[in-house]
Design a protein around this motif. Structure first.
Motif, PDB file in Angstrom:
ATOM      1  N   LYS A 156      55.055  47.001  49.970  1.00 46.28           N
ATOM      2  CA  LYS A 156      54.545  46.133  51.046  1.00 46.28           C
ATOM      3  C   LYS A 156      53.928  44.855  50.479  1.00 46.28           C
ATOM      4  CE  LYS A 156      53.648  49.822  54.366  1.00 46.28           C
ATOM      5  NZ  LYS A 156      52.613  50.626  55.027  1.00 46.28           N
ATOM      6  N   ILE A 157      53.161  44.997  49.404  1.00 40.10           N
ATOM      7  CA  ILE A 157      52.546  43.810  48.799  1.00 40.10           C
ATOM      8  C   ILE A 157      53.622  42.906  48.222  1.00 40.10           C
ATOM      9  CG2 ILE A 157      51.010  42.967  46.977  1.00 40.10           C
ATOM     10  CD1 ILE A 157      49.402  45.617  47.358  1.00 40.10           C
ATOM     11  N   ARG A 158      54.574  43.491  47.495  1.00 38.30           N
ATOM     12  CA  ARG A 158      55.671  42.697  46.908  1.00 38.30           C
ATOM     13  C   ARG A 158      56.416  41.946  48.004  1.00 38.30           C
ATOM     14  NH1 ARG A 158      56.111  40.680  42.667  1.00 38.30           N
ATOM     15  NH2 ARG A 158      55.819  42.605  41.521  1.00 38.30           N
ATOM     16  N   GLN A 159      56.721  42.607  49.106  1.00 40.27           N
ATOM     17  CA  GLN A 159      57.452  41.966  50.198  1.00 40.27           C
ATOM     18  C   GLN A 159      56.650  40.811  50.781  1.00 40.27           C
ATOM     19  OE1 GLN A 159      60.725  43.048  50.951  1.00 40.27           O
ATOM     20  NE2 GLN A 159      60.657  40.985  51.744  1.00 40.27           N
ATOM     21  N   ALA A 160      55.343  41.005  50.959  1.00 34.28           N
ATOM     22  CA  ALA A 160      54.493  39.937  51.497  1.00 34.28           C
ATOM     23  C   ALA A 160      54.467  38.732  50.561  1.00 34.28           C
ATOM     24  CB  ALA A 160      53.076  40.466  51.730  1.00 34.28           C
ATOM     25  N   VAL A 161      54.421  38.986  49.263  1.00 40.17           N
ATOM     26  CA  VAL A 161      54.387  37.898  48.275  1.00 40.17           C
ATOM     27  C   VAL A 161      55.717  37.162  48.244  1.00 40.17           C
ATOM     28  CG1 VAL A 161      54.219  37.394  45.802  1.00 40.17           C
ATOM     29  CG2 VAL A 161      52.572  38.943  46.865  1.00 40.17           C
ATOM     30  N   VAL A 162      56.810  37.903  48.190  1.00 43.19           N
ATOM     31  CA  VAL A 162      58.142  37.280  48.095  1.00 43.19           C
ATOM     32  C   VAL A 162      58.499  36.529  49.381  1.00 43.19           C
ATOM     33  CG1 VAL A 162      60.614  37.791  47.860  1.00 43.19           C
ATOM     34  CG2 VAL A 162      58.973  38.886  46.347  1.00 43.19           C
ATOM     35  N   ASP A 163      58.034  37.029  50.514  1.00 45.50           N
ATOM     36  CA  ASP A 163      58.325  36.354  51.785  1.00 45.50           C
ATOM     37  C   ASP A 163      57.636  35.002  51.915  1.00 45.50           C
ATOM     38  OD1 ASP A 163      59.993  38.388  52.619  1.00 45.50           O
ATOM     39  OD2 ASP A 163      58.538  39.303  53.982  1.00 45.50           O
ATOM     40  N   ASP A 164      56.595  34.783  51.143  1.00 48.36           N
ATOM     41  CA  ASP A 164      55.858  33.513  51.197  1.00 48.36           C
ATOM     42  C   ASP A 164      56.568  32.492  50.313  1.00 48.36           C
ATOM     43  OD1 ASP A 164      54.112  31.360  51.044  1.00 48.36           O
ATOM     44  OD2 ASP A 164      52.327  32.634  51.024  1.00 48.36           O
ATOM     45  N   ALA A 216      54.394  33.192  40.849  1.00 50.57           N
ATOM     46  CA  ALA A 216      53.650  34.019  41.801  1.00 50.57           C
ATOM     47  C   ALA A 216      54.515  35.151  42.336  1.00 50.57           C
ATOM     48  CB  ALA A 216      53.129  33.154  42.949  1.00 50.57           C
ATOM     49  N   HIS A 217      55.775  34.859  42.613  1.00 47.16           N
ATOM     50  CA  HIS A 217      56.674  35.898  43.116  1.00 47.16           C
ATOM     51  C   HIS A 217      56.873  37.020  42.094  1.00 47.16           C
ATOM     52  CE1 HIS A 217      58.731  33.049  46.239  1.00 47.16           C
ATOM     53  NE2 HIS A 217      57.573  33.520  46.661  1.00 47.16           N
ATOM     54  N   ASN A 218      56.628  36.739  40.821  1.00 48.30           N
ATOM     55  CA  ASN A 218      56.845  37.723  39.759  1.00 48.30           C
ATOM     56  C   ASN A 218      55.572  38.382  39.239  1.00 48.30           C
ATOM     57  OD1 ASN A 218      59.713  37.657  39.529  1.00 48.30           O
ATOM     58  ND2 ASN A 218      59.511  35.603  38.694  1.00 48.30           N
ATOM     59  N   VAL A 219      54.470  38.201  39.936  1.00 41.24           N
ATOM     60  CA  VAL A 219      53.227  38.859  39.536  1.00 41.24           C
ATOM     61  C   VAL A 219      53.460  40.369  39.549  1.00 41.24           C
ATOM     62  CG1 VAL A 219      50.918  39.421  40.421  1.00 41.24           C
ATOM     63  CG2 VAL A 219      51.622  37.058  40.208  1.00 41.24           C
ATOM     64  N   LYS A 220      52.898  41.042  38.551  1.00 40.45           N
ATOM     65  CA  LYS A 220      53.017  42.503  38.494  1.00 40.45           C
ATOM     66  C   LYS A 220      52.061  43.117  39.515  1.00 40.45           C
ATOM     67  CE  LYS A 220      54.101  42.436  33.602  1.00 40.45           C
ATOM     68  NZ  LYS A 220      53.810  41.030  33.343  1.00 40.45           N
ATOM     69  N   ILE A 221      52.575  44.090  40.250  1.00 44.71           N
ATOM     70  CA  ILE A 221      51.781  44.814  41.237  1.00 44.71           C
ATOM     71  C   ILE A 221      51.869  46.286  40.852  1.00 44.71           C
ATOM     72  CG2 ILE A 221      51.513  45.374  43.680  1.00 44.71           C
ATOM     73  CD1 ILE A 221      53.202  42.735  44.183  1.00 44.71           C
ATOM     74  N   ILE A 222      50.736  46.845  40.448  1.00 44.76           N
ATOM     75  CA  ILE A 222      50.706  48.218  39.938  1.00 44.76           C
ATOM     76  C   ILE A 222      49.733  49.016  40.790  1.00 44.76           C
ATOM     77  CG2 ILE A 222      50.317  49.649  37.894  1.00 44.76           C
ATOM     78  CD1 ILE A 222      50.514  46.814  36.354  1.00 44.76           C
ATOM     79  N   THR A 252      46.401  46.920  40.971  1.00 43.67           N
ATOM     80  CA  THR A 252      46.121  45.941  39.926  1.00 43.67           C
ATOM     81  C   THR A 252      47.172  44.854  40.021  1.00 43.67           C
ATOM     82  OG1 THR A 252      45.188  47.634  38.480  1.00 43.67           O
ATOM     83  CG2 THR A 252      45.846  45.559  37.446  1.00 43.67           C
ATOM     84  N   LEU A 253      46.732  43.598  40.061  1.00 46.05           N
ATOM     85  CA  LEU A 253      47.614  42.426  40.087  1.00 46.05           C
ATOM     86  C   LEU A 253      47.506  41.741  38.731  1.00 46.05           C
ATOM     87  CD1 LEU A 253      46.408  41.089  43.550  1.00 46.05           C
ATOM     88  CD2 LEU A 253      48.463  42.452  43.110  1.00 46.05           C
ATOM     89  N   LYS A 254      48.650  41.492  38.102  1.00 45.36           N
ATOM     90  CA  LYS A 254      48.635  40.890  36.762  1.00 45.36           C
ATOM     91  C   LYS A 254      49.715  39.828  36.646  1.00 45.36           C
ATOM     92  CE  LYS A 254      47.764  43.573  33.196  1.00 45.36           C
ATOM     93  NZ  LYS A 254      47.799  44.594  32.169  1.00 45.36           N
ATOM     94  N   GLY A 255      49.433  38.837  35.812  1.00 45.35           N
ATOM     95  CA  GLY A 255      50.442  37.842  35.485  1.00 45.35           C
ATOM     96  C   GLY A 255      49.990  36.436  35.792  1.00 45.35           C
ATOM     97  N   THR A 279      45.922  33.440  47.362  1.00 43.77           N
ATOM     98  CA  THR A 279      46.882  33.873  48.378  1.00 43.77           C
ATOM     99  C   THR A 279      47.388  35.283  48.093  1.00 43.77           C
ATOM    100  OG1 THR A 279      47.571  31.605  48.857  1.00 43.77           O
ATOM    101  CG2 THR A 279      49.123  33.355  49.441  1.00 43.77           C
ATOM    102  N   ILE A 280      47.756  35.547  46.849  1.00 48.51           N
ATOM    103  CA  ILE A 280      48.269  36.875  46.480  1.00 48.51           C
ATOM    104  C   ILE A 280      47.178  37.928  46.657  1.00 48.51           C
ATOM    105  CG2 ILE A 280      49.131  38.285  44.576  1.00 48.51           C
ATOM    106  CD1 ILE A 280      50.524  35.698  43.563  1.00 48.51           C
ATOM    107  N   GLN A 281      45.967  37.621  46.229  1.00 53.77           N
ATOM    108  CA  GLN A 281      44.855  38.560  46.376  1.00 53.77           C
ATOM    109  C   GLN A 281      44.589  38.859  47.849  1.00 53.77           C
ATOM    110  OE1 GLN A 281      42.509  37.224  42.319  1.00 53.77           O
ATOM    111  NE2 GLN A 281      41.750  36.471  44.245  1.00 53.77           N
ATOM    112  N   GLU A 282      44.678  37.828  48.693  1.00 49.30           N
ATOM    113  CA  GLU A 282      44.452  38.023  50.127  1.00 49.30           C
ATOM    114  C   GLU A 282      45.544  38.880  50.749  1.00 49.30           C
ATOM    115  OE1 GLU A 282      44.062  34.074  51.700  1.00 49.30           O
ATOM    116  OE2 GLU A 282      42.012  33.844  50.934  1.00 49.30           O
ATOM    117  N   LYS A 283      46.790  38.636  50.353  1.00 51.74           N
ATOM    118  CA  LYS A 283      47.905  39.432  50.888  1.00 51.74           C
ATOM    119  C   LYS A 283      47.742  40.902  50.508  1.00 51.74           C
ATOM    120  CE  LYS A 283      51.308  35.714  51.040  1.00 51.74           C
ATOM    121  NZ  LYS A 283      51.383  35.614  52.494  1.00 51.74           N
ATOM    122  N   ALA A 284      47.393  41.161  49.266  1.00 55.42           N
ATOM    123  CA  ALA A 284      47.179  42.536  48.820  1.00 55.42           C
ATOM    124  C   ALA A 284      45.989  43.154  49.550  1.00 55.42           C
ATOM    125  CB  ALA A 284      46.967  42.569  47.312  1.00 55.42           C
TER     126      ALA A 284
END
Length: 125
Positions: free
Chosen positions: A62-70, A77-83, A90-93, A103-108
């Motif tokens: 779900k987080i990956r989809q939200a990030v890629v859709d933006d 940003a689209h390639n940030v690691k989501i673990i 954990t968000l890395k990269g 933006t990524i932190q808010e989406k997660a």
């Protein structure tokens, strides 16, 4: 006359190209050595530690989809690691800006809650 003009243009373009070659050859290559060493530490979570439970995989998806859709976000940003492990994310990269990081932190946070996010996102130079 036309042949002389064409010859001059070819020589000029070739000279410009040759003058720029040293600058290209001397450019610093990307170096992730420090990050790679950091990620080999037992204390650092890495993508291969992603939990395989259905719930954790769904959170990551779900987080990956939200990030890629933006589409306003960069490829970085689209390639940030989501673990996700045990519901903790954990968000890395690297990303291109503080805005992308936020933006990524808010989406997660919208998906799992802000108290379940650990951000190790860095601003790329």
């Amino acid at each position: 006359m036309v042949n002389k003009i064409l010859l001059f243009m070819v020589l000029f373009v070739s000279a410009v190209f040759l003058v720029n070659i040293p600058g290209v050859c001397l450019a610093q290559p990307a170096d992730n050595t420090g990050i790679n060493k950091r990620d080999t530490s037992q204390k650092e979570i890495t993508a291969d530690q992603q939990s395989q439970t259905k719930e954790d995989r769904e959170i990551t998806q779900k987080i990956r989809q939200a990030v890629v859709d933006d589409k306003s976000l960069s490829t970085y940003a689209h390639n940030v690691k989501i673990i996700t492990v045990g519901g903790m994310v954990t968000l890395k990269g690297p990303v291109r800006s503080e805005d992308e990081k936020r933006t990524i932190q808010e989406k997660a946070g919208q998906i799992v809650g802000k108290n379940k996010i650990k951000s190790e996102i860095e601003i790329a130079p």
